[in-house]
Design an enzyme around this catalytic site. Structure first.
Site, PDB file in Angstrom:
ATOM      1  N   ILE A   1       0.852  -1.186   0.000  1.00  0.00           N
ATOM      2  CA  ILE A   1       0.000   0.000   0.000  1.00  0.00           C
ATOM      3  C   ILE A   1       0.889   1.238   0.000  1.00  0.00           C
ATOM      4  O   ILE A   1       1.732   1.406   0.882  1.00  0.00           O
ATOM      5  CB  ILE A   1      -0.927   0.030   1.230  1.00  0.00           C
ATOM      6  CG1 ILE A   1      -1.784  -1.238   1.299  1.00  0.00           C
ATOM      7  CG2 ILE A   1      -1.803   1.272   1.212  1.00  0.00           C
ATOM      8  CD1 ILE A   1      -2.582  -1.383   2.582  1.00  0.00           C
TER       9      ILE A   1
ATOM     10  N   LYS B   1       0.596   6.320  14.428  1.00  0.00           N
ATOM     11  CA  LYS B   1      -0.473   5.335  14.265  1.00  0.00           C
ATOM     12  C   LYS B   1       0.063   4.062  13.607  1.00  0.00           C
ATOM     13  O   LYS B   1      -0.306   2.954  14.004  1.00  0.00           O
ATOM     14  CB  LYS B   1      -1.623   5.930  13.448  1.00  0.00           C
ATOM     15  CG  LYS B   1      -2.347   7.060  14.140  1.00  0.00           C
ATOM     16  CD  LYS B   1      -3.753   7.295  13.621  1.00  0.00           C
ATOM     17  CE  LYS B   1      -3.834   7.531  12.161  1.00  0.00           C
ATOM     18  NZ  LYS B   1      -5.227   7.814  11.705  1.00  0.00           N
TER      19      LYS B   1
ATOM     20  N   ASP C   1       8.661   6.490  -1.763  1.00  0.00           N
ATOM     21  CA  ASP C   1       8.260   7.757  -2.360  1.00  0.00           C
ATOM     22  C   ASP C   1       7.947   7.473  -3.824  1.00  0.00           C
ATOM     23  O   ASP C   1       8.845   7.100  -4.591  1.00  0.00           O
ATOM     24  CB  ASP C   1       9.392   8.771  -2.234  1.00  0.00           C
ATOM     25  CG  ASP C   1       9.054  10.133  -2.820  1.00  0.00           C
ATOM     26  OD1 ASP C   1       8.075  10.241  -3.578  1.00  0.00           O
ATOM     27  OD2 ASP C   1       9.787  11.096  -2.532  1.00  0.00           O
TER      28      ASP C   1
ATOM     29  N   ASN D   1      -2.315   4.133  -3.650  1.00  0.00           N
ATOM     30  CA  ASN D   1      -3.148   5.075  -2.911  1.00  0.00           C
ATOM     31  C   ASN D   1      -2.556   6.468  -2.836  1.00  0.00           C
ATOM     32  O   ASN D   1      -3.298   7.449  -2.769  1.00  0.00           O
ATOM     33  CB  ASN D   1      -3.369   4.530  -1.489  1.00  0.00           C
ATOM     34  CG  ASN D   1      -3.920   5.583  -0.551  1.00  0.00           C
ATOM     35  OD1 ASN D   1      -5.089   5.966  -0.654  1.00  0.00           O
ATOM     36  ND2 ASN D   1      -3.081   6.074   0.357  1.00  0.00           N
TER      37      ASN D   1
ATOM     38  N   TYR E   1      -8.204  21.060 -12.203  1.00  0.00           N
ATOM     39  CA  TYR E   1      -7.625  20.570 -13.454  1.00  0.00           C
ATOM     40  C   TYR E   1      -6.514  19.532 -13.263  1.00  0.00           C
ATOM     41  O   TYR E   1      -6.575  18.447 -13.865  1.00  0.00           O
ATOM     42  CB  TYR E   1      -7.108  21.744 -14.296  1.00  0.00           C
ATOM     43  CG  TYR E   1      -8.203  22.631 -14.819  1.00  0.00           C
ATOM     44  CD1 TYR E   1      -8.965  22.255 -15.915  1.00  0.00           C
ATOM     45  CD2 TYR E   1      -8.476  23.851 -14.202  1.00  0.00           C
ATOM     46  CE1 TYR E   1      -9.977  23.077 -16.398  1.00  0.00           C
ATOM     47  CE2 TYR E   1      -9.484  24.677 -14.682  1.00  0.00           C
ATOM     48  CZ  TYR E   1     -10.238  24.285 -15.764  1.00  0.00           C
ATOM     49  OH  TYR E   1     -11.245  25.098 -16.235  1.00  0.00           O
TER      50      TYR E   1
ATOM     51  N   LYS F   1      -6.354  11.825 -12.733  1.00  0.00           N
ATOM     52  CA  LYS F   1      -7.155  10.645 -12.399  1.00  0.00           C
ATOM     53  C   LYS F   1      -7.801  10.040 -13.644  1.00  0.00           C
ATOM     54  O   LYS F   1      -7.953   8.812 -13.740  1.00  0.00           O
ATOM     55  CB  LYS F   1      -8.220  11.012 -11.361  1.00  0.00           C
ATOM     56  CG  LYS F   1      -7.656  11.366  -9.989  1.00  0.00           C
ATOM     57  CD  LYS F   1      -6.865  10.222  -9.372  1.00  0.00           C
ATOM     58  CE  LYS F   1      -6.438  10.526  -7.951  1.00  0.00           C
ATOM     59  NZ  LYS F   1      -5.664   9.429  -7.326  1.00  0.00           N
TER      60      LYS F   1
ATOM     61  N   THR G   1     -10.809  12.984   5.374  1.00  0.00           N
ATOM     62  CA  THR G   1      -9.350  12.880   5.422  1.00  0.00           C
ATOM     63  C   THR G   1      -8.776  14.283   5.291  1.00  0.00           C
ATOM     64  O   THR G   1      -9.516  15.265   5.150  1.00  0.00           O
ATOM     65  CB  THR G   1      -8.812  12.011   4.268  1.00  0.00           C
ATOM     66  OG1 THR G   1      -9.159  12.639   3.016  1.00  0.00           O
ATOM     67  CG2 THR G   1      -9.406  10.607   4.291  1.00  0.00           C
TER      68      THR G   1
END
Length: 232
Positions: free
Chosen positions: A5, A40, A58, A85, A151, A157, A188
């Site tokens: 992830i 966390k 990275d 992600n 934009y 995406k 988030t």
């Protein structure tokens, strides 16, 4: 299953890691720097021990990605899922006349080229059965619902959805599920406190897709976190 992830230190990435570990999976959690490893994630490490491997990843650093993939390959690591992600949202609501093209380039470096770099180097490690590639996309990437704004994010995406389609074609004869997933408007750092969906709820839905508890029926493999088809 062993999941890689990216962007796992906070938000959806962290919730994905936490939910996967709770379901009994192992997680390679990529963060931009171990020096800023989130408290966390450290708590998850304390709870789940060797099933959580926190690594520097990275997505703009191809040399670092290649080095990590080589190390994991030499260790005999096998992947069952890759969740791309890591992402950024820049130039929010900036008019086209005022758009900083450097911000556009920065966004593409993370949102599009990042997943491409990760798959370039980690795809050979995807040897577990019932494997999955999840590219975290957005409803903003829907061409049919295009709007004048965001934009860099929206276009990156949309391009990511094309990359998903190409991967699907490449891997059609292998048992690897490839999806672009709209995770919903989430509470988030990116989505803000007014968002109606929690990152945990979205993470649970995406894990159901990875585990094939939900099998979407879609032509372009662009779905929301519940598996419902999104307009391309």
């Amino acid at each position: 299953m062993n999941l890689l992830i990216t962007g796992a230190s906070r938000g959806l990435g962290y919730e994905m890691a936490a939910a996967a570990l709770e379901r009994g999976h192992s997680v390679i959690a990529g963060t931009r720097s171990l020096d800023v490893k989130s408290s966390k994630l450290s708590l998850l490490e304390d709870k789940y021990g060797p099933r959580l491997h926190i690594v520097p990843l990275d997505v703009t650093d191809e040399q670092g990605i290649a080095s990590l993939a080589s190390i994991l390959n030499k260790e005999g690591t096998k992947l069952g899922a890759i969740v791309n992600n890591a992402g950024i949202l820049t130039a929010r609501s900036t008019p086209i006349e005022e758009l900083d093209m450097q911000q556009v380039a920065k966004t593409f470096e993370v949102n599009l080229y990042g997943p491409m770099r990760v798959l370039k180097h980690f795809l050979p490690l995807m040897t577990e059965t019932d494997a999955a590639i999840i590219n975290i996309s957005s409803e903003a990437g829907s061409i049919s619902n295009a709007y004048p704004g965001d934009y860099p994010y929206a276009i990156s995406k949309s391009a990511l959805n094309m990359f998903t389609a190409q991967l699907r074609s490449l891997l059609k004869d292998q048992d690897i599920q490839v999806l672009s997933v709209h995770p919903g408007w989430m509470k988030t750092d990116m989505g803000g406190e007014d968002a109606p969906t929690s990152a945990g709820e979205s993470a649970a839905g995406i894990l159901d897709l990875i585990e094939r508890k939900v099998v979407p029926k879609t032509k372009f493999n662009f779905v929301d976190y519940s598996g419902n088809e999104m307009p391309i």
